[in-house]
Design a protein around this motif. Structure first.
Motif, short mmCIF file in Angstrom:
data_model
loop_
_atom_site.label_atom_id
_atom_site.label_comp_id
_atom_site.label_asym_id
_atom_site.label_seq_id
_atom_site.Cartn_x
_atom_site.Cartn_y
_atom_site.Cartn_z
N SER A 150 0.83 -1.22 0.00
CA SER A 150 0.00 0.00 0.00
C SER A 150 0.86 1.26 0.00
O SER A 150 0.53 2.26 0.66
CB SER A 150 -0.93 0.01 1.22
OG SER A 150 -1.68 -1.17 1.32
N ASP A 169 -4.04 -5.27 3.70
CA ASP A 169 -2.92 -5.84 4.45
C ASP A 169 -3.06 -7.35 4.43
O ASP A 169 -3.96 -7.91 5.03
CB ASP A 169 -2.95 -5.30 5.89
CG ASP A 169 -1.68 -5.58 6.67
OD1 ASP A 169 -1.24 -6.74 6.66
OD2 ASP A 169 -1.15 -4.66 7.31
N SER A 173 0.99 -5.17 4.53
CA SER A 173 0.94 -4.20 3.44
C SER A 173 0.31 -2.86 3.80
O SER A 173 0.34 -1.93 2.99
CB SER A 173 0.22 -4.78 2.23
OG SER A 173 1.03 -5.73 1.59
N ILE A 174 -0.28 -2.74 4.97
CA ILE A 174 -0.67 -1.43 5.51
C ILE A 174 0.38 -0.96 6.50
O ILE A 174 0.85 0.18 6.45
CB ILE A 174 -2.05 -1.50 6.20
CG1 ILE A 174 -3.16 -1.67 5.17
CG2 ILE A 174 -2.30 -0.25 7.05
CD1 ILE A 174 -4.54 -1.91 5.78
N ARG A 175 0.79 -1.84 7.40
CA ARG A 175 1.66 -1.42 8.51
C ARG A 175 3.10 -1.12 8.08
O ARG A 175 3.70 -0.16 8.56
CB ARG A 175 1.64 -2.52 9.59
CG ARG A 175 0.31 -2.62 10.33
CD ARG A 175 0.15 -3.98 11.00
NE ARG A 175 -0.06 -5.02 10.00
CZ ARG A 175 0.29 -6.30 10.18
NH1 ARG A 175 0.90 -6.69 11.30
NH2 ARG A 175 0.06 -7.18 9.24
N LYS A 187 -4.39 -2.55 10.66
CA LYS A 187 -4.96 -3.78 10.11
C LYS A 187 -5.96 -4.33 11.12
O LYS A 187 -5.57 -4.76 12.21
CB LYS A 187 -3.89 -4.83 9.86
CG LYS A 187 -4.45 -6.10 9.19
CD LYS A 187 -3.59 -7.32 9.42
CE LYS A 187 -3.93 -8.06 10.69
NZ LYS A 187 -5.22 -8.78 10.63
N ASP A 421 8.89 -7.95 5.91
CA ASP A 421 7.58 -8.22 6.53
C ASP A 421 7.67 -9.23 7.66
O ASP A 421 6.65 -9.74 8.13
CB ASP A 421 6.60 -8.73 5.47
CG ASP A 421 6.25 -7.66 4.44
OD1 ASP A 421 6.24 -6.48 4.80
OD2 ASP A 421 6.00 -8.02 3.28
N THR A 424 5.49 -8.34 10.74
CA THR A 424 4.07 -8.06 10.54
C THR A 424 3.26 -9.30 10.17
O THR A 424 2.07 -9.40 10.49
CB THR A 424 3.88 -6.99 9.44
OG1 THR A 424 4.58 -7.41 8.26
CG2 THR A 424 4.39 -5.64 9.90
N ASN A 428 -1.22 -11.47 10.65
CA ASN A 428 -2.11 -11.89 9.57
C ASN A 428 -2.42 -13.38 9.66
O ASN A 428 -3.57 -13.80 9.47
CB ASN A 428 -1.50 -11.60 8.20
CG ASN A 428 -1.33 -10.12 7.94
OD1 ASN A 428 -0.35 -9.52 8.38
ND2 ASN A 428 -2.26 -9.51 7.22
#
Length: 486
Positions: A150, A169, A173-175, A187, A421, A424, A428
Motif C-alpha cells: 500500500s 494488508d 501491506s498497511i503497517r 490492520k 515483513d 508483521t 495476519n
C-alpha cells in the motif's frame, strides 16, 4: 488537521469542503509527479461532491461523520465507474460495475474520492516497485521506497496529498508502508471489515484498513468501515464499539508483552530496536506493565506465509485467463496458447513468481509437504498468541526490522525483500488486529514504526494504547526537514 477538527471547522462554517478539496488537488498537482502516489485522479467528481456537502451545510442538513474528508483509495478496491487496475497490465482497462463495501460506506459517510493509489501488482510486494505503471517514492527521501504493497496510499497521506487513505494488508501491506512513511496504519481483525469488492490476493489473510496521520483518524474511519456484510461470508457479525470514545480510557495497569523473538533478529536495525525500547519505557511511565513473552513459532511466520499466500494467490489469479475480462494476448492460436500468452504478458515477474510457488506447493505429491504443513505451523503460531494473551493485554514489536531502504536495492533479491515483513506477517496468519505508528527517526532522518498487536476483535484497546502513546511521545514534533512533509 484531524478528522474531528475538520468536522468542527466545517460545521461552524469556518471552512468549506470545496476549499479543502482544492487544497489537496493543488498538493497533488504540485508533488505527485515526483512521488507518484496516484494512478487515477477523480478531481471533477470530488469537487462536485464537496459542493454538495457545502450546500447541505448551508441548508442546515445534518452532515455525516466523514463529510468532506478527501480520501485516496488503494487501486485494488473496486470503485464503480472508476478504473481499478491492481497496478497490473492484466486489469489495465477494467472499470468495475459495482462499488466495494468499504468504499461504499465511506461515500455514504461523506468521504470524497480524490483518486486511486499505486500499489505493488495485485498487492504482491513490499516496496511498490512491482507496479506495472511505475514506482512510488518515499516522501521523506525520494531515493527510497515507501514500502508496500500500500505504498501509494501511505505516501499520499505522508505528503499531504489526501487526508486519509485505505489500503489492504495481507502480510503487512498497511503497517510496513505506514512505518516507512511515518504515518499510522491499522490492520483490523480478520473479518472485522468486509472484503467484498477487494480484488483477492490471499483470501484467508487479506484485510482492508486505514492509513492516516493520527490514531484518532484511524478510529474514526474504522468506525465507518467495520461491521457485518451479507455479501462477505467471512465478515463477522460482532458489534462495533465506539472507538473514538474509547481512546481516552485509562491504560494504567494494562499489561503489554514484548515478544522475545522480535528483538533477537540479526537484521534488526539498532536504531529501530532503540526506538522500540524507548517507546516501551514511555508506556511504563503511563502506568503500563511490561512483560516479556515467548512466542516460539513467531519467526516461522515468514516461511509459513510464503507457502500459504502464494498458494491462495495461485487459485485466486487463475481467473485471469484472457476469456472473461481483462487483458487478452494477440498471440492467439488456440485457447490454450491464448491463455498462456495472456498470463505471461499480463502478469509481472513478482506475480508470476508467486503463482509458480503456489502452484508447486499445491501440486500432487507436494501439497502435504508444503501447504498442509504450513497450515499446521499457522495453527501453532495462533496458539502462541493465545497463550501470550492469557498473560498480557497487547503485544509490542517494531513494525519492520529496518527503515525505508533505497529504491532498487532489493529488487534482485526477493528473500531480503520478503524479510521486511518478518514482524508483521504473524498477525495476519493469526487473524489479529495490529497497528503501526511512528516512534522516532533513524540516523538518516527516516521514520521508525512501532507495532501493537491486539487480541481478536480488541481494536478498541489497541487504538486506546496507541493513541495515548502517540499523545505522550508526540514524535512528529521533532521530525526532520523534508521537501514533502509539512
Amino acid at each position: 488537521m484531524s478528522i474531528s477538527d475538520w468536522r468542527k471547522q466545517l460545521n461552524e462554517g469556518n471552512v468549506s469542503a470545496v476549499e479543502l478539496v482544492k487544497e489537496y488537488i493543488d498538493k497533488i498537482q504540485l508533488n505527485d509527479d515526483r512521488i507518484h502516489s496516484y494512478l487515477t485522479l477523480n478531481f471533477d467528481q470530488a469537487l462536485a461532491q464537496a459542493e454538495k456537502i457545502d450546500n447541505d451545510r448551508i441548508a442546515g442538513n445534518e452532515l455525516p461523520p466523514l463529510a468532506g474528508v478527501p480520501f485516496g483509495i488503494k487501486d485494488n478496491l473496486c470503485t464503480k465507474g472508476i478504473k481499478t487496475t491492481c497496478s497490473s497490465r492484466m486489469l489495465e482497462g477494467f472499470i468495475p460495475p459495482y462499488e466495494s463495501t468499504v468504499t461504499n460506506k465511506l461515500w455514504k459517510a461523506g468521504g470524497i474520492l480524490l483518486g486511486k493509489t499505486n500499489l505493488d501488482e495485485f498487492a504482491m510486494g513490499s516496496s511498490t516497485e512491482n507496479s506495472a505503471f511505475g514506482n512510488t517514492f518515499n516522501p521523506w527521501d525520494i531515493s527510497r521506497v515507501p514500502g508496500g504493497s500500500s505504498g501509494g496510499s501511505a505516501a499520499a497521506v505522508a505528503s499531504g496529498m489526501c487526508m486519509s487513505a485505505l489500503g489492504s494488508d495481507t502480510g503487512g501491506s498497511i503497517r510496513q508502508p505506514a512505518s516507512f512513511c511515518g504515518v499510522v496504519g491499522l490492520k483490523p481483525t480478520y473479518g472485522r471489515v468486509s472484503r467484498w469488492g477487494l480484488v483477492a490476493f490471499a483470501s484467508s489473510l487479506d484485510q482492508v484498513g486505514p492509513l492516516t496521520s493520527s490514531v484518532s483518524d484511524s478510529a474514526e474511519i474504522l468506525q465507518v468501515i467495520a461491521g457485518a456484510d451479507s455479501k462477505d461470508s467471512t465478515c463477522l457479525k460482532a458489534s462495533v464499539p465506539n472507538y473514538a470514545k474509547e481512546l481516552c480510557k485509562p491504560i494504567r495497569g494494562l499489561k503489554v508483552g514484548l515478544i522475545k523473538q522480535c528483538f533477537d533478529q540479526p537484521g534488526l536495525s539498532l536504531d529501530v530496536k532503540n526506538a522500540t525500547m524507548k517507546a516501551a519505557k514511555d508506556l511504563e511511565e503511563l502506568g503500563v506493565e511490561l512483560i516479556e513473552v515467548d512466542c516460539p513459532c513467531f519467526n516461522e511466520g515468514i516461511a509459513t506465509y510464503y507457502v500459504i499466500a502464494p498458494s491462495e494467490a495461485s487459485a485466486n489469479l487463475a481467473r485471469y485467463d484472457g476469456v472473461k475480462y481483462g487483458y487478452r494476448s494477440n498471440e492467439e492460436q488456440n485457447i490454450s496458447s491464448m491463455t498462456s500468452f495472456t498470463r505471461s504478458e499480463g502478469f509481472g515477474n513478482e506475480v508470476k513468481r508467486r503463482i509458480l510457488i503456489g502452484t508447486y506447493a499445491l501440486s500432487a505429491g507436494y501439497v502435504d509437504a508444503y501447504y498442509k504443513k504450513a497450515q499446521k505451523v499457522r495453527t501453532l503460531i495462533r496458539r502462541d498468541f493465545e497463550s501470550a494473551f492469557n498473560k498480557v493485554d497487547l503485544l509490542l514489536t517494531p513494525t519492520s526490522p529496518t527503515t525505508a531502504f533505497k529504491a532498487g536495492s532489493h529488487t534482485n533479491d526477493p528473500l531480503s525483500m520478503y524479510l521486511s515483513d518478518l514482524l508483521t506477517i504473524p498477525a495476519n496468519l493469526a487473524g489479529l488486529p495490529a497497528i503501526s505508528l511512528p516512534s522516532g527517526f533513524d540516523s538518516n532522518g527516516l521514520p521508525i514504526g512501532l507495532q501493537f498487536i491486539g487480541n481478536v476483535l480488541d481494536e478498541a484497546k489497541l487504538l486506546q494504547v496507541a493513541y495515548q502513546y502517540e499523545q505522550t511521545a508526540n514524535v512528529m514534533k521533532n521530525k526532520p526537514d523534508s521537501d514533502f512533509i509539512s
